[in-house]
Write a protein that holds these residues in place. Sequence first.
Motif, PDB file in Angstrom:
ATOM      1  N   GLU A 262      41.524  25.593  39.204  1.00 32.95           N
ATOM      2  CA  GLU A 262      40.395  25.709  38.286  1.00 32.95           C
ATOM      3  C   GLU A 262      40.797  25.282  36.881  1.00 32.95           C
ATOM      4  O   GLU A 262      40.048  24.602  36.183  1.00 32.95           O
ATOM      5  N   SER A 263      42.003  25.685  36.461  1.00 31.80           N
ATOM      6  CA  SER A 263      42.404  25.301  35.111  1.00 31.80           C
ATOM      7  C   SER A 263      42.680  23.795  35.053  1.00 31.80           C
ATOM      8  O   SER A 263      42.410  23.154  34.034  1.00 31.80           O
TER       9      SER A 263
ATOM     10  N   ARG B  91      41.048  21.565  36.818  1.00 31.61           N
ATOM     11  CA  ARG B  91      39.719  20.967  36.775  1.00 31.61           C
ATOM     12  C   ARG B  91      39.136  21.047  35.362  1.00 31.61           C
ATOM     13  O   ARG B  91      38.573  20.066  34.859  1.00 31.61           O
ATOM     14  N   ASP B  92      39.323  22.186  34.713  1.00 32.39           N
ATOM     15  CA  ASP B  92      38.870  22.328  33.325  1.00 32.39           C
ATOM     16  C   ASP B  92      39.555  21.298  32.429  1.00 32.39           C
ATOM     17  O   ASP B  92      38.925  20.674  31.582  1.00 32.39           O
TER      18      ASP B  92
ATOM     19  N   THR C  43      38.129  17.826  33.040  1.00 31.33           N
ATOM     20  CA  THR C  43      36.815  17.688  32.420  1.00 31.33           C
ATOM     21  C   THR C  43      36.977  17.526  30.909  1.00 31.33           C
ATOM     22  O   THR C  43      36.364  16.652  30.283  1.00 31.33           O
ATOM     23  N   SER C  44      37.824  18.354  30.336  1.00 33.86           N
ATOM     24  CA  SER C  44      38.090  18.277  28.904  1.00 33.86           C
ATOM     25  C   SER C  44      38.636  16.899  28.534  1.00 33.86           C
ATOM     26  O   SER C  44      38.266  16.310  27.514  1.00 33.86           O
TER      27      SER C  44
ATOM     28  N   ARG D 166      42.143  23.676  22.765  1.00 31.89           N
ATOM     29  CA  ARG D 166      41.417  23.979  24.004  1.00 31.89           C
ATOM     30  C   ARG D 166      42.377  24.228  25.148  1.00 31.89           C
ATOM     31  O   ARG D 166      42.177  25.111  25.968  1.00 31.89           O
TER      32      ARG D 166
ATOM     33  N   LEU E  33      42.837  27.639  27.154  1.00 34.33           N
ATOM     34  CA  LEU E  33      42.631  27.622  28.603  1.00 34.33           C
ATOM     35  C   LEU E  33      43.798  28.285  29.320  1.00 34.33           C
ATOM     36  O   LEU E  33      43.615  29.131  30.212  1.00 34.33           O
TER      37      LEU E  33
ATOM     38  N   ARG F   6      36.951  29.663  22.980  1.00 30.59           N
ATOM     39  CA  ARG F   6      36.781  28.521  23.871  1.00 30.59           C
ATOM     40  C   ARG F   6      35.418  27.863  23.684  1.00 30.59           C
ATOM     41  O   ARG F   6      35.309  26.638  23.629  1.00 30.59           O
TER      42      ARG F   6
ATOM     43  N   THR G 175      34.797  24.010  22.459  1.00 35.92           N
ATOM     44  CA  THR G 175      33.951  23.076  23.196  1.00 35.92           C
ATOM     45  C   THR G 175      32.854  22.548  22.280  1.00 35.92           C
ATOM     46  O   THR G 175      32.587  21.335  22.232  1.00 35.92           O
TER      47      THR G 175
END
Lengths: 402, 402, 402, 402, 402
Positions: D311-312, D314-315, D318-319, E261, E265, E314, E318
């Motif tokens: 998940e991290s 994937r984040d 995306t970022s 970010r 994260l 966060r 964003t």
Amino acid sequence: MYHVRRSDTESIVKEPATDMAPAHYGATHRAWAMLEEPPLDSGRVPMALFSKQYHSPGTAPGTLINRREPATPTCINLVDFTSSSVEEHRLDSVEQCRPFLSRDSRTWVQVNGDIDPDVLRDLGTVFNLHELALEDVLNTGQRPKMEVYDDHIFVVVHLPTCEADNLVLTQTSLFIGKNYLICLYPRAEDPFEPIRNRLRQTSQRRLASRGTDFLLYALLDLIVDAGFPVLDQFGDELEALEEDLLVHPNQQTLASIHHLRRELLLLRRELWPQRELINTLMHDDRFLTPDSRVYFRDCHDHSVQIIELLESFRDMATSMLDIYLSSISQRTNEVMRVLTIIATIFIPLTFVVGVYGMNFHNPNSPWAMPELDWYYGYPLILGGMVCIAGLLIWYFKHRKWM
Amino acid sequence: MYHVRRSDTESIVKEPATDMAPAHYGATHRAWAMLEEPPLDSGRVPMALFSKQYHSPGTAPGTLINRREPATPTCINLVDFTSSSVEEHRLDSVEQCRPFLSRDSRTWVQVNGDIDPDVLRDLGTVFNLHELALEDVLNTGQRPKMEVYDDHIFVVVHLPTCEADNLVLTQTSLFIGKNYLICLYPRAEDPFEPIRNRLRQTSQRRLASRGTDFLLYALLDLIVDAGFPVLDQFGDELEALEEDLLVHPNQQTLASIHHLRRELLLLRRELWPQRELINTLMHDDRFLTPDSRVYFRDCHDHSVQIIELLESFRDMATSMLDIYLSSISQRTNEVMRVLTIIATIFIPLTFVVGVYGMNFHNPNSPWAMPELDWYYGYPLILGGMVCIAGLLIWYFKHRKWM
Amino acid sequence: MYHVRRSDTESIVKEPATDMAPAHYGATHRAWAMLEEPPLDSGRVPMALFSKQYHSPGTAPGTLINRREPATPTCINLVDFTSSSVEEHRLDSVEQCRPFLSRDSRTWVQVNGDIDPDVLRDLGTVFNLHELALEDVLNTGQRPKMEVYDDHIFVVVHLPTCEADNLVLTQTSLFIGKNYLICLYPRAEDPFEPIRNRLRQTSQRRLASRGTDFLLYALLDLIVDAGFPVLDQFGDELEALEEDLLVHPNQQTLASIHHLRRELLLLRRELWPQRELINTLMHDDRFLTPDSRVYFRDCHDHSVQIIELLESFRDMATSMLDIYLSSISQRTNEVMRVLTIIATIFIPLTFVVGVYGMNFHNPNSPWAMPELDWYYGYPLILGGMVCIAGLLIWYFKHRKWM
Amino acid sequence: MYHVRRSDTESIVKEPATDMAPAHYGATHRAWAMLEEPPLDSGRVPMALFSKQYHSPGTAPGTLINRREPATPTCINLVDFTSSSVEEHRLDSVEQCRPFLSRDSRTWVQVNGDIDPDVLRDLGTVFNLHELALEDVLNTGQRPKMEVYDDHIFVVVHLPTCEADNLVLTQTSLFIGKNYLICLYPRAEDPFEPIRNRLRQTSQRRLASRGTDFLLYALLDLIVDAGFPVLDQFGDELEALEEDLLVHPNQQTLASIHHLRRELLLLRRELWPQRELINTLMHDDRFLTPDSRVYFRDCHDHSVQIIELLESFRDMATSMLDIYLSSISQRTNEVMRVLTIIATIFIPLTFVVGVYGMNFHNPNSPWAMPELDWYYGYPLILGGMVCIAGLLIWYFKHRKWM
Amino acid sequence: MYHVRRSDTESIVKEPATDMAPAHYGATHRAWAMLEEPPLDSGRVPMALFSKQYHSPGTAPGTLINRREPATPTCINLVDFTSSSVEEHRLDSVEQCRPFLSRDSRTWVQVNGDIDPDVLRDLGTVFNLHELALEDVLNTGQRPKMEVYDDHIFVVVHLPTCEADNLVLTQTSLFIGKNYLICLYPRAEDPFEPIRNRLRQTSQRRLASRGTDFLLYALLDLIVDAGFPVLDQFGDELEALEEDLLVHPNQQTLASIHHLRRELLLLRRELWPQRELINTLMHDDRFLTPDSRVYFRDCHDHSVQIIELLESFRDMATSMLDIYLSSISQRTNEVMRVLTIIATIFIPLTFVVGVYGMNFHNPNSPWAMPELDWYYGYPLILGGMVCIAGLLIWYFKHRKWM
């Protein structure tokens, strides 16, 4: 204590206090002001992202120290009421509360202004309050919460107000026992005057005739409902920004959207747990009388409505940022189209006139720009250029660029 | 009372009323109209983001004051029915309801138009309604909810309608007791006429022969199903926008997408809790007969379907904004490519013709532009320029720019 | 009835039917076709965003009216089977079902084609079906659901198919009683032929020897599994778009991504509740035999897998839109760089040659462009320009623009 | 059977097999390779978005047919062990397992290579396995799940591996009974050799002395832990991309980010249910001994950690796409600024020199460019142009464009 | 063991250790440093995305091997305390703990520095610790968790610190038994000195007089509260970036936002399960005394507050990226507008002057540029050009481009 941060309560102090790390405060403020056009909301002081006071990690729990110089004096008011009588006193020390505790009446102790650690310690002794709760009163910036101790409940909530276009959240700490309610509000003014007025009115005996749970409801209802004027103002600002957004978006619009999103984010961070807190309070059987429960339910309904408004405002602000970007891209596209049309029409023409500006004219060679000597040379060339321009314009019209 | 906001009900009043803060209303409207191309939906009045009426924080609960001038008179109709007979009356005062309460029939009191606080207070007295519920009737802009009191249920829902392309949500308040149902709808027209017609029809005795729970179902079903034509219209608008989006996106498309997203957002804010409310109602054992439950389940199913349609429309609108931005970027890219091709071909050529426009020609020096004197100088230069242009065009074709 | 919408079933009718509001249908279709390049999927008819048939709000529940002209005749087939024998009949009226109901066999009534309200009413009478369920059969566009009535279960599901590259969802309504199953599929073709074949095969007696719950499983399994070929095709389209995306993104790619996202969104809206429905069915103790439960669990597992595929496809499509935008921006950046390099090199040079094109040459003044008279003037100037160009190229190389 | 899809297992076959629909496979691969710059990861074969094998809808449950030509032979190994002895056999037919079933030892049957439907049918007969489970073994591409049947448990999991920079997920099917465990792994190599080694070691008798639940733990632990090296490699790729992203973003960076997001998405789709499966297994009382539960808890903890890493990542991906877009926009802005500065300075100057290139010089008119005759005309004009350039540069510096 | 990864603890080692795969570490670092402008935070070493140490898949559970060279020596301290006395010892071997175990006092064993596998094995033997827990101590990079074994609890948490602007998370492993607490912190410095000081103070006997649960609270409270200074610093950085964002956004701002970010994260990934862990601990009845529960509740409240701060940070980060993109687009739009205005004004003028630079002047033809011979030709042309420029400027003002 290791490091003290600017608190909510400080953000209303106009002159830079003896705080340790306020340097970038001014910096941020300057940033918003340095924008070329005069800002819409120049007097704004944005809320700090981090606004919790904390002790150095490893400090013993229950430590009560206040590093900041108190700006406003601590002042203690007491209202003692039964269904038939109301007494008001201004106290010099906490010890003066003791006689009221043994009476069969309800006692409301209101402490305003910067909280003196000594006063707090005395309150802890007189009313037998838990040390962790006392620490939380002093370390402002707590999240809203309810803690149930053996013989009292401790509630932390935030009262939102708008002062000179700035959103200010003030931590209000409440201790509720069987026949007393202590309310600590770390600023000089007293927002709870309307409730005191209702207690004083002889026509409205309902509030005075009920227990401390109904007084707590009255205070919480005031604190929750204080969100409505704040959101009303946010709604107006959002609608004003919507106009800017589509008609003449600029850097200032962007700054304002960012400012609004930020405040909505911080407001939501504080108000979201408030809803949970009122929900928990509403279902607490030991403390609430069934009759008061209906009123807490109404208060909960208001807090839910505030959260839903906040969420929809946040959605609107996010959507507006997308619209802003699209709008700017659309404008860039239009500017580009104009430039391209103008350049594309004139660049070939300029080339043509450049050709006939060359110095190749040489009477000895028939190949050396004989056009220059033609009788209708000049009008022919001009006509040719008009044709080129016409063709290009037709092309642009065909592609729907014009 | 502290500050009165424009309410849902006001948004249908065409002329600016004596409201206190309607200034930016016109402003926003003007913004949408100021766009260069004639807007598709120029007559639109967007719903206000904040549309709740509220009292000043600290006001006693149950206060009934209405600051606005009533625009439409309050009018009270009563339908009293059993399985065999239907009576209809137009009442002048609430007191006239009393005789019907003691009868063994079901009584439906319908109050239309701006709610007069006095009428409301009388209703409270005659039917023994809770003061908090009465306050919520007057302070329109409540979120949909159900409150169960000792001998009656209070339900708040919103009836969505489309009037002249504007979405209007009207708060409908319902009190349901053992043998009565009170419905307050704060506008002049009466949307519940179809149900009254079904009561009057002798062929359809089902509705008249059942209790107030089935009458409540009939009203709620009408209110929920009113969402279908509204969403049908939204669906049509979305599909019309899709066409614009890809074929000729412009600032007006953007404004329309923003408008749609905004209305969907506000509609969702009000309809989402409505679903929960019907679900709660459906599982209430004390109030519902098992036979009616099946019908409430059907009503719940419709409200779920409306929410799912709304969510998918919101997803579509969000997706369309992304497509808009991509589409504009794609167009900018195309415009840029054309400009670059034209400029890149002609700029070097213009340079070349500039070179031969220089006045260096000096018969005394063999280095001073001898090309000018060549016999085939001019055609050679023209040929060279054609070569340069050809090479550049080949290059652009190779990079797939042409 | 107030307004009839295009339904799922209509979307397969090729010629514009006598529907009331199909105008924008063609419009949208034209929009997709008007793009300059020939579209990949020109024959596509996008699914309508809103596809529910509904009665006017306030209509009595259970009203059965069909405003559309029936396009295909209603045709009724009956299969009556026990573990040892299978009988098939084509019925003219519903009444002919009655003798089979009293038998000790399982009866499967299959109704195909546009549903005639009279046939539906007869089915309701013969099998004692609930009026709300019958209304839902006629008002297609229901969300998948299961309703448990006293002696029968009503199930609504959607069968997804791909016809000529168009996704079509057809509402299938099922009534299951103790020894009968009624399946209404509002189109002419019959997708359930494979199951009838399995009943007929003497080697596969398992299906015929079990109750109606296993027959329901067989039908649901077919309906759920019909999602796999559809998703398989979506997967292929996504992979084909991926290629376009990075190699030559254009307006058509964008239109295709939008089309795919839209279909995935609508498909998900219908299939998501289907999963819940099968889950509920699987845990229904009154209806399922333990032996069938294992099979329903398998069916549930497939529906979960379809939802997960759908979600990952939606994620992919969203990601692809981001990639598209970035890719276009990257291309614009490249185009800009080329333009800037060319313009930046030639603009100063063009200025220089312009200078020496000025007519200042004046033999009387030593300040009037003496360079023109120098012996090496022309080569020196040319050399200077080469130096300028070289410096600029070095600068661009240094900034990594070339 | 209706249509067979490429499965996970096929994706490792290097030469195009006799599959029916592999056409776009090569197409996608070509797309990634056609990018102008040499791709970083040219050898990559992206995982298929849809990788489930399925029968034609309506096929009877439990049908076992394999349309693909078997590429690798099915090979069966058997390990029979007690706390004191270990026996290993290579079997020719499934029937040879029977003698071991009646013994008081634990039997591990390992089937590798393409699964032969006949072998599977024999396994079903000998071990009495459920037909739906057997079908799932053959139709690879199942989501991870656990099915509890009367006397055995069926578990499907995916073993992730990285082969030549390609992520490969292989479906591993496990049947666990009281004293046997069957593991079917549809590829030639055997990843479970380390566990067989631990069984063989006389020093590590723990594994051999426990039941089949602990053997299942050993296999699942290996499968779950195989995710760590895969994620380790993903982490390295992400960090390598981060460098590209800010220093020299290009089309290849974009393709790599897209590739990574896609693989993370597909990996997550398969590993997410795996976590749930281990959680269910951990809480299954009938099957697990309390002593083994601690080990399954550890395995669950690892699978949770893998999901959180995924998940991290994937984040992060995306970022990174957002950063890419911003970075490209920033670069376009810089390029534009350079172009604008150069153009804005030289365009007016070029105009000025153009003016004095006009042929208006006419000795008869004092209005015809008398500047050309001035003594200091040329230096004055040059000086004027320097002033214009200086002013423009000052303006750009003031606006912070330079 | 198959492959050892850089751990959290390594990231503080300044010189490249003998690690196997640190190559890209430097690479990423260089990337951040290679940006053209001097970076704000040049000394930063970003946290690795993947920081878990793991054994090769298939390794037996409980394997204790450490491939890395120990950088700091393992050092063991013991504090033995009752309510009246405190003893401190520095131990050479774990065996020296044994005498304290049989006493009626509480024993706190603190192990600092790189954990030696032998020391760990001895700890396991002396205190009877579970092998899986011991493995987790060595394989740092575990997610925070609590494992309850028969006679002890194992807790893994992460202590966040900021060192030279770098966020460092250090895994702290705790074993709590009836009268002992073992704390393993794999770095040389000891952050728990303040707690040891509180034990030593004779005035603060509270900590010493309670059980190991209260000592655990003291350690966890320190670890959780260590998040506040870290978040305080993040808040300051975010506010500093906000200034950059709107006033002069550049590539460095982008790199900083990305960096922030990323750290937020990773921090969230580790701190989120920490909250759950404290919640579980708080509700563990066997271990906690009711008196300590109030303190754990306070600790839980702090961890919730830290998570909420993290989430809002966060969201801010964003949002800032969106603002950055919009801000850059706005600036590009402004730059474009300037270019377009300048180019659009001068391009037609340059064309005009080019026309009169043509050499068509031919005294024999009245059509050959007779303007050149007019008496007022030059001033007329100049005037015409001024008119063109004026018209264009008026047009740009009208379109609000100037």
